[in-house]
Design a protein around this motif. Structure first.
Motif, short mmCIF file in Angstrom:
data_model
loop_
_atom_site.label_atom_id
_atom_site.label_comp_id
_atom_site.label_asym_id
_atom_site.label_seq_id
_atom_site.Cartn_x
_atom_site.Cartn_y
_atom_site.Cartn_z
N GLN A 10 59.99 31.60 29.14
CA GLN A 10 60.68 32.49 30.08
C GLN A 10 61.32 33.63 29.29
OE1 GLN A 10 60.73 31.94 33.53
NE2 GLN A 10 61.54 34.03 33.63
N ASN A 12 63.00 36.49 30.73
CA ASN A 12 64.17 37.14 31.30
C ASN A 12 64.86 36.20 32.29
OD1 ASN A 12 62.57 37.17 33.58
ND2 ASN A 12 62.32 39.40 33.65
N GLN A 13 65.96 36.68 32.85
CA GLN A 13 66.73 35.87 33.78
C GLN A 13 66.52 36.29 35.23
OE1 GLN A 13 68.43 33.22 32.61
NE2 GLN A 13 67.53 33.82 30.64
N SER A 14 65.59 37.20 35.48
CA SER A 14 65.34 37.67 36.84
C SER A 14 64.68 36.56 37.65
CB SER A 14 64.45 38.91 36.82
OG SER A 14 65.08 39.97 36.12
N PRO A 15 64.87 36.60 38.97
CA PRO A 15 64.38 35.50 39.81
C PRO A 15 62.90 35.63 40.18
CG PRO A 15 65.48 37.11 41.17
CD PRO A 15 65.64 37.59 39.75
N LEU A 16 62.34 34.54 40.60
CA LEU A 16 61.04 34.53 41.27
C LEU A 16 61.30 34.87 42.74
CD1 LEU A 16 58.23 31.97 40.80
CD2 LEU A 16 58.96 32.55 43.09
N ALA A 116 56.39 37.46 40.92
CA ALA A 116 56.62 37.06 39.54
C ALA A 116 55.57 37.72 38.68
CB ALA A 116 56.56 35.54 39.40
N SER A 141 60.90 37.53 37.65
CA SER A 141 60.66 36.61 36.54
C SER A 141 59.45 37.05 35.71
CB SER A 141 60.42 35.20 37.09
OG SER A 141 59.93 34.34 36.09
N GLU A 143 57.15 35.51 32.59
CA GLU A 143 56.80 34.39 31.72
C GLU A 143 55.71 34.82 30.75
OE1 GLU A 143 57.43 30.70 34.91
OE2 GLU A 143 55.42 31.27 34.23
#
Length: 497
Positions: A10, A12-16, A116, A141, A143
């Protein structure tokens, strides 16, 4: 089968975002469909979210050592990918930057409507810095997926100093990972919703690469801001060419590999390293072909003792074990170094003993000293070295054994070991299609002592670094045909017209 967690990082801390329009696979290193954990992960997310899948394969033109040679190889891979993705529900979007910087903003714009983003985890060249730079700026997000080799990068917690030490680790840790193989084609047997079309404003600003552009003719390449002095390699790029090379190796060269791979006049090596570097073929795919040829199954090694020996552990033929030691041990040893040390391409990464002995002999007199330009133009006193450099420049490749001699003599004839390293990196990365890769850095730094031991007798300039010479090479192997072939190319004006 889901992608193993150890291969997912992962960034970054951004959301899916469940309400996005698609899952985006940003293809930057694993430029293929077959045996690609990154694509497999993107398909997993798209299936879970019931969203379309968009695959972005972009090619910038401002990277270091950008040339007709490197661009053509990647563009030929895009042709294959466009053809193969056309038969799937995924939307394949290939973009080729016409001028440096004009691709800026494309990823961020696509990210605005994405659920994502999945990309490739590659530990070398500018890619790690690029991912580190872009990850915090994305609203969703991101990945990075490790599909580099049979052993996941993060399965090893240390840098291994020798092939023997790494081989012992592989013998102990690799077998369970061989049970977690990527799908041959992750898009087969999956029903994904199809994206009707990409947003028009995106295609207007960043148009899809045309069929004409992907043909990568000299006329097309001439319009791009590249180094046009580095012409195309003598072999083509792409997944189709990669699998043709694999078939040719298995059908025509494999049985001779163990005995003849070091002979300069023979071509019995696989020729797969450029395709591995650009991700047109995977190590898993190659390994699978070898295993099937050998009628082998992983159960044969599940209880094997970790010996660190080069042969016998796999319980395959001598030739197969010799080849697998190059494909797995030596190749992935370089990846082990690159993902754990940021200075993998710096002189400071050499073993202490190597730095010490080179420093002790740094001021030794040198009978010959050449500049970068003289090396580049194959203007040394040594015909065999000149032939090797000519092969590199004209063909985009260098015979495996001759690459070792090539590097050793650059050390011998440079004003300092630091300068020798600088010259090796510049020439290799500029001309070798498989340059800018962890495995190629292993080869360069091996010439200066990485993965090696101290040797005697101690010599001028080299100190305790392993010594090689053209005279000894010619004594061990027949080189007349090699000399004639590449001296002829030089006479015909193939170099630096």
């Amino acid at each position: 089968m889901n992608v193993p967690e150890i291969r997912i990082r992962q960034l970054n801390q951004s959301p899916l975002k469940d309400d996005g329009d698609y899952v985006l696979y940003w293809m930057i290193a694993n430029r293929r469909i077959r045996c690609n954990f990154s694509l497999q992960r993107a398909v997993e997310l798209a299936k879970r979210l019931k969203k379309p899948l968009v695959v972005l394969e972009a090619l910038r033109c401002g990277y270091q050592w950008a040339s007709d040679r490197m661009h053509r190889f990647v563009l030929q891979g895009m042709v294959d990918n466009r053809k193969q993705f056309a038969e799937t529900p995924a939307t394949y979007y290939c973009y080729v930057e016409p001028k440096a910087g004009e691709g800026s903003g494309l990823l961020e714009t696509l990210a605005e409507k994405a659920c994502a983003i999945v990309t490739d985890d590659f530990p070398c060249f500018f890619l790690p810095r690029m991912l580190e730079h872009v990850a915090p700026r994305l609203p969703v997000s991101l990945e990075a997926i490790d599909s580099n080799g049979l052993l996941p990068l993060r399965a090893a917690s240390q840098v291994y100093p020798t092939a023997y030490a790494f081989r012992r680790f592989l013998h102990k840790e690799l077998p369970p990972h061989l049970l977690e193989t990527p799908k041959t084609n992750p898009l087969t047997h999956f029903k994904l919703p199809e994206l009707k079309k990409l947003p028009g404003d995106i295609l207007k600003r960043w148009p899809m690469a045309s069929d004409e552009l992907l043909q990568a003719t000299p006329q097309v390449l001439a319009d791009l801001p590249l180094d046009h002095q580095v012409g195309p390699a003598i072999f083509d790029g792409g997944a189709e060419a990669a699998h043709q090379a694999l078939k040719r190796f298995l059908d025509q060269r494999f049985d001779r590999y163990a005995d003849e791979r070091n002979l300069p006049e023979e071509e019995v090596t696989s020729g797969l390293s450029p395709y591995l570097h650009f991700g047109h073929i995977s190590a898993h795919d190659i390994f699978d072909h070898i295993a099937r040829r050998e009628h082998w199954s992983v159960e044969k090694i599940m209880d094997q003792k970790a010996t660190g020996k080069r042969s016998g552990w796999w319980q395959m033929s001598e030739t197969a074990e010799s080849f697998l030691d190059e494909l797995i041990t030596w190749r992935e040893l370089g990846y082990n170094m690159c993902w754990q040390r940021d200075d993998y391409d710096q002189y400071s990464s050499l073993p202490d003993w190597a730095q010490t002995t080179l420093e002790e002999h740094a001021s030794d007199p040198r009978e010959y000293t050449y500049s970068l330009e003289e090396f580049e133009q194959a203007k040394t006193h040594d015909p065999l070295w000149n032939a090797a450099q000519t092969q590199l420049v004209t063909e985009g490749r260098l015979h495996n054994y001759m690459r070792m001699l090539w590097g050793k003599k650059i050390l011998h004839w440079s004003e300092s070991p630091q300068k020798a390293l600088e010259i090796m990196i510049e020439l290799n990365n500029k001309y070798a299609v498989d340059g800018r890769n962890p495995n190629s850095y292993s080869g360069i730094f091996w010439c200066l002592g990485r993965y090696d031991r101290a040797w005697g007798p101690e010599r001028e300039i080299f100190g305790k670094i392993r010594y090689m010479s053209s005279k000894n090479t010619a004594r061990k192997f027949s080189v007349d045909g090699y000399l004639e072939r590449y001296s002829h190319q030089k006479r015909q004006g193939a170099l630096f017209d």
